[in-house]
Design a protein around this motif. Sequence first.
Motif, PDB file in Angstrom:
ATOM      1  N   ARG A 211     -11.169 -54.841 -34.210  1.00 22.20           N
ATOM      2  CA  ARG A 211     -11.409 -54.825 -35.639  1.00 22.20           C
ATOM      3  C   ARG A 211     -12.792 -55.837 -36.131  1.00 22.20           C
ATOM      4  O   ARG A 211     -13.053 -55.613 -37.189  1.00 22.20           O
TER       5      ARG A 211
ATOM      6  N   ALA B  40       1.816 -48.601 -30.739  1.00 20.82           N
ATOM      7  CA  ALA B  40       0.495 -48.547 -29.892  1.00 20.82           C
ATOM      8  C   ALA B  40      -0.731 -47.795 -30.600  1.00 20.82           C
ATOM      9  O   ALA B  40      -2.008 -48.095 -30.137  1.00 20.82           O
ATOM     10  N   ASP B  41      -0.635 -47.300 -31.478  1.00 21.44           N
ATOM     11  CA  ASP B  41      -1.652 -46.593 -32.144  1.00 21.44           C
ATOM     12  C   ASP B  41      -2.445 -47.532 -33.194  1.00 21.44           C
ATOM     13  O   ASP B  41      -3.573 -47.223 -33.597  1.00 21.44           O
ATOM     14  N   ARG B  42      -2.195 -48.731 -32.982  1.00 21.71           N
ATOM     15  CA  ARG B  42      -2.655 -50.062 -33.729  1.00 21.71           C
ATOM     16  C   ARG B  42      -3.727 -50.804 -32.708  1.00 21.71           C
ATOM     17  O   ARG B  42      -4.087 -51.749 -33.328  1.00 21.71           O
TER      18      ARG B  42
ATOM     19  N   ASP C 251      -2.540 -56.597 -37.352  1.00 19.01           N
ATOM     20  CA  ASP C 251      -1.606 -55.951 -37.976  1.00 19.01           C
ATOM     21  C   ASP C 251      -0.199 -56.189 -37.479  1.00 19.01           C
ATOM     22  O   ASP C 251       0.130 -56.279 -36.370  1.00 19.01           O
TER      23      ASP C 251
END
Lengths: 448, 448
Positions: free
Chosen positions: B25, B69-71, B298
């Motif tokens: 990020r 896991a999508d993060r 996150d």
Amino acid sequence: MTASTRQMHLGAFLMETGHHVAAWRLPSVQADAGTDLRAYTTLAQTAERACFDAVFLADNVAANVAPGADRAPRSDRLDPMILLPALAALTERIGLVATVTTTYNEPYHVARKFGSLDVLSGGRAGWNLVTSDNAAEAQNFGRAEHMGHAQRYDRAHEFYRVVAGLWDSWDESSFVRDKASGVYYDAATLSVLHHRGKHFSVAGPLNVPRSPQGRPVVVQAGSSEAGRTLAARTADVVFTAHTELASAQTFYSDMKARAVVAGRDPDQLKIMPGISVIVARTDSEAQERFEELQSLVDPVAGLAMLSRMLGNFDLSRYPLDGPLPDLPVTDSGQRSRQVLLTSLAGAERLTIRQLYLRIAAGRGHHMVVGSAERVADAMQQWFESGAADGFNVMPADLPDGLTRFCELVVPKLQQRGLFRTRYTGTTLRDHLGLRKPARLATALQNGV
Amino acid sequence: MTASTRQMHLGAFLMETGHHVAAWRLPSVQADAGTDLRAYTTLAQTAERACFDAVFLADNVAANVAPGADRAPRSDRLDPMILLPALAALTERIGLVATVTTTYNEPYHVARKFGSLDVLSGGRAGWNLVTSDNAAEAQNFGRAEHMGHAQRYDRAHEFYRVVAGLWDSWDESSFVRDKASGVYYDAATLSVLHHRGKHFSVAGPLNVPRSPQGRPVVVQAGSSEAGRTLAARTADVVFTAHTELASAQTFYSDMKARAVVAGRDPDQLKIMPGISVIVARTDSEAQERFEELQSLVDPVAGLAMLSRMLGNFDLSRYPLDGPLPDLPVTDSGQRSRQVLLTSLAGAERLTIRQLYLRIAAGRGHHMVVGSAERVADAMQQWFESGAADGFNVMPADLPDGLTRFCELVVPKLQQRGLFRTRYTGTTLRDHLGLRKPARLATALQNGV
């Protein structure tokens, strides 16, 4: 370009020192080229400059150490799935096709290797799906004998379905990687395979994004009934061996008809026979080189190669200058080749020595020895008379055989409008004129 | 160089966008770097210019699509054995180490892949031998649950013996390739393995010549009793995780003692703990970057990572700001990591949130945040007090984290005589100070 827009596709079938069993003994040939990245790089870059669709690599998961194998370079080889990524890094456009067996592999590994190569290369990967044809391979994977023909094809069919399903795990928009929201992938686009079949149980999803060309290209080389059935349903390209035009035409029509029966556009199944080429500036110069190669064939090496092509039938107790004995039908992957060679020997009344010399360069593939004009004529004839959509070019010796083909034959084909003069696309599917496949319905149905 | 000639070894542990779970990020990070050859090429060439011993790649044979896991970028990755050959083609000297599991592979394939990479790269390959640690992998290979710890290690030990035996199929002089006599290989030097064991039956020989460094380097990362036993007998390098110096010292002494018990020269077993580094020109600048990274974590991604490191224990029903609950001992490959993390949480009374933030950068490895002086001091202390022969460097963010390490820390280590200023050898064994292994007696006994 001529009025016709149909152009042929060309693969450069690279085999160690060349396809001729004695090529490694020529002064111009680097004897250890089969395990040298620099040698392969030269070949791949040469083929790419000539705008070939792809390079093509064979494979075996066993060393050939049968009697006589110490007389030819088929015992040391780099894993093609190690070699191709290196070549991907050193080329820009050419397709990269390797043989990997379905008999002694797991579909998750195979899906992942080709998926990774496809992403890494920008959509240039192709998988030559084969079943294994020799007992030496079986013994490296816990089996006393290799699987029977029917079982191998049953497994291969299910193997393909699993691999294709895994390739469809994600779609092109799955990996959003949105820094602001912190969402790396969109879980709604994910499709989990949950395959449970006779041979495999594979959950998925694959840990590789969708390929830039949708899925890697699938090549197949089986000529048996089971092989044709599988190819008609699942292959993008069929690689095949035919000595004569008529046989190639029959095969071509049969495969296109089978594709239609399978509900496919027959133009999306490309038929590419092998062509064994010895080309030079003149016919006589080419003939001289061929004879030089033939003179270097050690009888032990020639007999070992013939024995292998006949399904590992031991020929050593028969006189070299006598006829080929009657052979039991092999259950190995060489069954179609055995039929081809025994027919050839019968029709032309060849002795064992004459037969191994006949196949020393091309192993039963169509062979042309001559000037560029002669080679281009032969290719044009096959291409325009319903025998081929292109060719897998098998140079007798490397690197010279490939260099000569690119310098002499490719310009002739280009002048006739039969072959591209530059790449117009970036992926192997682009080169081959294959549409990007839609995501499989089975995958979409499983979407979470 | 100082009076001491002992120098440390450095691996560049490259993981997608960096080891910090939120690195992707950062504005400076290419979010899709994990599947981009160009990004990896930049990293490998940066590490090579700094004279690192090797790049090191992790692996999983499953996509991580667990909740959360999508993060984070752990679901898409190139097969490291596809990536490394490409990097081999684009580098000259640096070693190339990849993780490949023994749990869901066949030893013939693994021996062949690393053998091929070793030949292709001129002797720069290394295999990080692991056992698989997650049920998602099992389900991609026909198993409902992953193998138990003991069974995995039993299999791994036999797997290693088969692979090493296959690597010894040929000796350096086997492939004579004598054009005049027509002899391609000397059959008298061939050794056929004929392995028949509890888990595998593998005939051999391997179809790849002997490696320029004898055999590929073997790295191991297990810290359990079974893992240590295996590593002491068979590994060249041990990669390990320790938060504190004392624990690293204990591990180091234990492994060297075990090597002696196994009849080995302890100096031929290199202990390389991971070190998670955030370095900048000043301590406060490094601290700022660390805090920037931490602020990007996150909670969903942090919790998912912690859950995975604890053996996929679901923590979602516990309050983030409450204590870590008592956990059942995992039978997965994360057992040692689970012990490390629960001890850490207990000793420092960390909440769940504090614990995932603590390991967000380094997953439980030794972490140093500060100036080059501070980082070099920490490394020198571990190196000189019996805790490490070198380090697997884990940059928090890529490529900047690696670039800064190379520009700031490496010169400091070089000034102190602790690290090479140029490569003196060509193979990974040369870099690591490992002797070229003799051919295995078992292989020689089987010689034909």
